[in-house]
Design an enzyme around this catalytic site. Structure first.
Site, PDB file in Angstrom:
ATOM      1  N   LYS A 133      37.227 -79.503  57.555  1.00  0.00           N
ATOM      2  CA  LYS A 133      37.137 -78.490  56.504  1.00  0.00           C
ATOM      3  C   LYS A 133      38.036 -78.872  55.328  1.00  0.00           C
ATOM      4  O   LYS A 133      37.651 -78.752  54.161  1.00  0.00           O
ATOM      5  CB  LYS A 133      37.508 -77.104  57.046  1.00  0.00           C
ATOM      6  CG  LYS A 133      36.497 -76.564  58.055  1.00  0.00           C
ATOM      7  CD  LYS A 133      35.114 -76.385  57.434  1.00  0.00           C
ATOM      8  CE  LYS A 133      34.028 -76.055  58.431  1.00  0.00           C
ATOM      9  NZ  LYS A 133      32.670 -76.128  57.889  1.00  0.00           N
ATOM     10  N   TYR A 178      38.268 -80.599  63.861  1.00  0.00           N
ATOM     11  CA  TYR A 178      37.402 -79.614  63.199  1.00  0.00           C
ATOM     12  C   TYR A 178      38.081 -79.094  61.927  1.00  0.00           C
ATOM     13  O   TYR A 178      37.491 -79.091  60.848  1.00  0.00           O
ATOM     14  CB  TYR A 178      37.090 -78.436  64.151  1.00  0.00           C
ATOM     15  CG  TYR A 178      36.657 -77.196  63.405  1.00  0.00           C
ATOM     16  CD1 TYR A 178      35.367 -77.092  62.893  1.00  0.00           C
ATOM     17  CD2 TYR A 178      37.558 -76.145  63.168  1.00  0.00           C
ATOM     18  CE1 TYR A 178      34.997 -75.966  62.159  1.00  0.00           C
ATOM     19  CE2 TYR A 178      37.192 -75.028  62.443  1.00  0.00           C
ATOM     20  CZ  TYR A 178      35.911 -74.945  61.944  1.00  0.00           C
ATOM     21  OH  TYR A 178      35.537 -73.849  61.212  1.00  0.00           O
ATOM     22  N   SER A 216      37.173 -72.696  55.728  1.00  0.00           N
ATOM     23  CA  SER A 216      37.763 -71.823  56.748  1.00  0.00           C
ATOM     24  C   SER A 216      39.222 -71.540  56.437  1.00  0.00           C
ATOM     25  O   SER A 216      39.922 -72.382  55.865  1.00  0.00           O
ATOM     26  CB  SER A 216      37.648 -72.544  58.094  1.00  0.00           C
ATOM     27  OG  SER A 216      38.458 -71.919  59.053  1.00  0.00           O
TER      28      SER A 216
HETATM   29  C1  UD1 Z   1      38.784 -70.018  65.783  1.00  0.00           C
HETATM   30  C2  UD1 Z   1      39.244 -71.373  65.413  1.00  0.00           C
HETATM   31  C3  UD1 Z   1      39.042 -71.558  63.920  1.00  0.00           C
HETATM   32  C4  UD1 Z   1      37.588 -71.395  63.590  1.00  0.00           C
HETATM   33  C5  UD1 Z   1      37.096 -70.046  64.081  1.00  0.00           C
HETATM   34  C6  UD1 Z   1      35.588 -69.996  63.956  1.00  0.00           C
HETATM   35  C7  UD1 Z   1      40.961 -71.965  67.031  1.00  0.00           C
HETATM   36  C8  UD1 Z   1      42.425 -72.214  67.255  1.00  0.00           C
HETATM   37  N1  UD1 Z   1      40.617 -71.564  65.816  1.00  0.00           N
HETATM   38  O1  UD1 Z   1      39.588 -69.061  65.081  1.00  0.00           O
HETATM   39  O2  UD1 Z   1      39.495 -72.828  63.541  1.00  0.00           O
HETATM   40  O3  UD1 Z   1      37.404 -71.490  62.197  1.00  0.00           O
HETATM   41  O4  UD1 Z   1      37.424 -69.859  65.453  1.00  0.00           O
HETATM   42  O5  UD1 Z   1      35.126 -68.722  64.262  1.00  0.00           O
HETATM   43  O6  UD1 Z   1      40.170 -72.154  67.914  1.00  0.00           O
HETATM   44  N2  UD1 Z   1      41.329 -64.659  71.911  1.00  0.00           N
HETATM   45  C9  UD1 Z   1      41.663 -64.167  73.164  1.00  0.00           C
HETATM   46  N3  UD1 Z   1      40.790 -64.383  74.183  1.00  0.00           N
HETATM   47  C10 UD1 Z   1      39.629 -65.074  74.036  1.00  0.00           C
HETATM   48  C11 UD1 Z   1      39.305 -65.576  72.761  1.00  0.00           C
HETATM   49  C12 UD1 Z   1      40.183 -65.362  71.721  1.00  0.00           C
HETATM   50  O7  UD1 Z   1      42.715 -63.546  73.346  1.00  0.00           O
HETATM   51  O8  UD1 Z   1      38.897 -65.272  75.027  1.00  0.00           O
HETATM   52  C13 UD1 Z   1      42.234 -64.415  70.787  1.00  0.00           C
HETATM   53  C14 UD1 Z   1      42.794 -65.675  70.169  1.00  0.00           C
HETATM   54  O9  UD1 Z   1      43.989 -66.053  70.783  1.00  0.00           O
HETATM   55  C15 UD1 Z   1      42.994 -65.231  68.719  1.00  0.00           C
HETATM   56  C16 UD1 Z   1      41.907 -64.183  68.486  1.00  0.00           C
HETATM   57  O10 UD1 Z   1      41.499 -63.768  69.786  1.00  0.00           O
HETATM   58  O11 UD1 Z   1      44.230 -64.600  68.588  1.00  0.00           O
HETATM   59  C17 UD1 Z   1      40.716 -64.733  67.727  1.00  0.00           C
HETATM   60  O12 UD1 Z   1      40.279 -65.910  68.381  1.00  0.00           O
HETATM   61  P1  UD1 Z   1      38.935 -66.657  67.952  1.00  0.00           P
HETATM   62  O13 UD1 Z   1      37.823 -65.692  67.902  1.00  0.00           O
HETATM   63  O14 UD1 Z   1      38.792 -67.852  68.824  1.00  0.00           O
HETATM   64  O15 UD1 Z   1      39.209 -67.085  66.459  1.00  0.00           O
HETATM   65  P2  UD1 Z   1      40.383 -67.991  65.853  1.00  0.00           P
HETATM   66  O16 UD1 Z   1      41.193 -68.652  66.896  1.00  0.00           O
HETATM   67  O17 UD1 Z   1      41.114 -67.148  64.877  1.00  0.00           O
END
Ligand code: UD1
Length: 339
Positions: A154, A150, A125
């Site tokens: 990795k 987690y 990842s």
């Molecule tokens: C997350 C994990 C990462 C993992 C990946 C798997 C975290 C900090 N990181 O990545 O380790 O490998 O998922 O798919 O959890 N967001 C919102 N609202 C939401 C959900 C997300 O604003 O309800 C934003 C988050 O702040 C982020 C972006 O959307 O900026 C992507 O979030 P997400 O899909 O959870 O992925 P990651 O955080 O990048």
């Protein structure tokens, strides 16, 4: 050729199975069904018109895993997805993550190193880079201290594989560092099945649009980015699936220069949360209910891949756009509601 896909009924695993079958590989899946269902097997079969061999197996059971390899001596390569992936859960229950993601990896490697020649693709990842100093992030960028168990699994997983490849010349491996996989198969026969409330952005968006969730919370709009929201590299799951096939073929055809290699798998394009929301609204024609809330702990500001190494050495490039991925994710969400 026969390929073992561990966790082959999960989100990325199932799409990779389809990509392998479309290239003529015979696929054997092991999965403990902890985060998937047998319906996924039906979905795979409906797309490929071929049913993969399936064995329900929990890789934590060392004896069962050994028996599996004694039975399937003719496996030409392994793509290892089986693992737990919820960041928050890993903070609450770290030992579950070290057992599910690390103990099982060592058992798998013990079996592989006993075979004459083995090829392994590992699900890593972009989380290993943490908040990268330079963007787009290159494979040589330093691995930063993980912020969750987690993420740590990795990093440790990559180290375990690297050490095993150094010690056992019959083992070759590639770690693929995924950026943010989204979307679904365009037929909507397989897709992402988040258990409970989705933690990831795109399933939360589609569930909100369909009415399963009231509104999306955008985690922070005061980041130092163009619109203040975090930036990620969203890659269509079928592009990611195809990268696995290409990486495996590199190992099978002995093209890899070293016994162990690492590749970023992303599009190279960063999109902010609000850009994803607006692309979704455009592609689906739905107005999304969202509000801005505080930052989520542990989020990096921006992460997107330098994909030069994968483009030039693997000869792989992401082909699908963000809109296509969102369109496929939306089609998938709409049909899961009908089921
Ligand atoms: C997350 C994990 C990462 C993992 C990946 C798997 C975290 C900090 N990181 O990545 O380790 O490998 O998922 O798919 O959890 N967001 C919102 N609202 C939401 C959900 C997300 O604003 O309800 C934003 C988050 O702040 C982020 C972006 O959307 O900026 C992507 O979030 P997400 O899909 O959870 O992925 P990651 O955080 O990048």
């Amino acid at each position: 050729m026969k390929i073992l896909v561990t966790g082959g009924l999960g989100f990325i695993g199932s799409h990779t199975v389809v990509a392998l079958q479309s290239k003529g590989y015979e696929v054997v899946i092991i999965d403990n069904l902890s985060n998937s269902t047998l319906n996924v097997l039906k979905g795979i079969t409906s797309i490929s018109k071929k049913t993969p061999i399936f064995e329900k197996l929990d890789m934590r059971d060392k004896t069962d895993l050994k028996k599996f390899f004694l039975k399937h001596k003719d496996i030409d390569g392994v793509i290892h997805f089986a693992a737990s992936k919820a960041v928050g859960e890993s903070v609450v229950n770290p030992l579950l993550y070290y057992e599910n993601n690390i103990a099982t990896l060592t058992y798998l490697l013990q079996n592989l190193t006993e075979l004459t020649q083995q090829n392994l693709i590992f699900s890593s990842s972009c989380t290993v880079y943490g908040e990268a100093d330079n963007l787009p992030v290159l494979e040589e960028a330093p691995v930063k201290k993980a912020i969750s168990p987690y993420g740590n699994t990795k990093q440790i997983g990559e180290e375990i594989i690297k050490d095993s490849c150094s010690a056992h010349s019959n083992l070759k491996a590639i770690s693929l560092r995924y950026f943010n996989p989204i979307g679904a198969h365009p037929t909507a026969a397989i897709g992402e099945l988040p258990s409970g409330t989705p933690q990831n952005l795109v399933p939360f968006i589609t569930q909100t649009a369909i009415g399963k969730r009231e509104k999306l919370s955008v985690f922070g709009n005061d980041y130092p980015t163009a619109d203040g929201t975090c930036v990620r590299d969203y890659i269509h799951v079928m592009d990611l699936a195809e990268a696995h096939v290409v990486a495996l073929e590199r190992l099978i055809s002995s093209k890899s220069e070293m016994n162990y290699e690492v590749f970023n798998v992303g599009t190279g394009v960063g999109s902010s949360v609000l850009e994803v929301v607006s692309a979704f609204e455009k592609t689906s024609g739905e107005k999304l209910n969202y509000h801005i809330v505080d930052r989520r702990e542990g989020d990096v500001i921006a992460a997107y891949a330098d994909t030069t190494k994968a483009n030039e050495i693997l000869g792989w490039k992401a082909k699908r756009t963000l809109s296509q991925a969102l369109e496929d994710a939306w089609r998938w969400e709409q049909q899961t509601v009908l089921q």
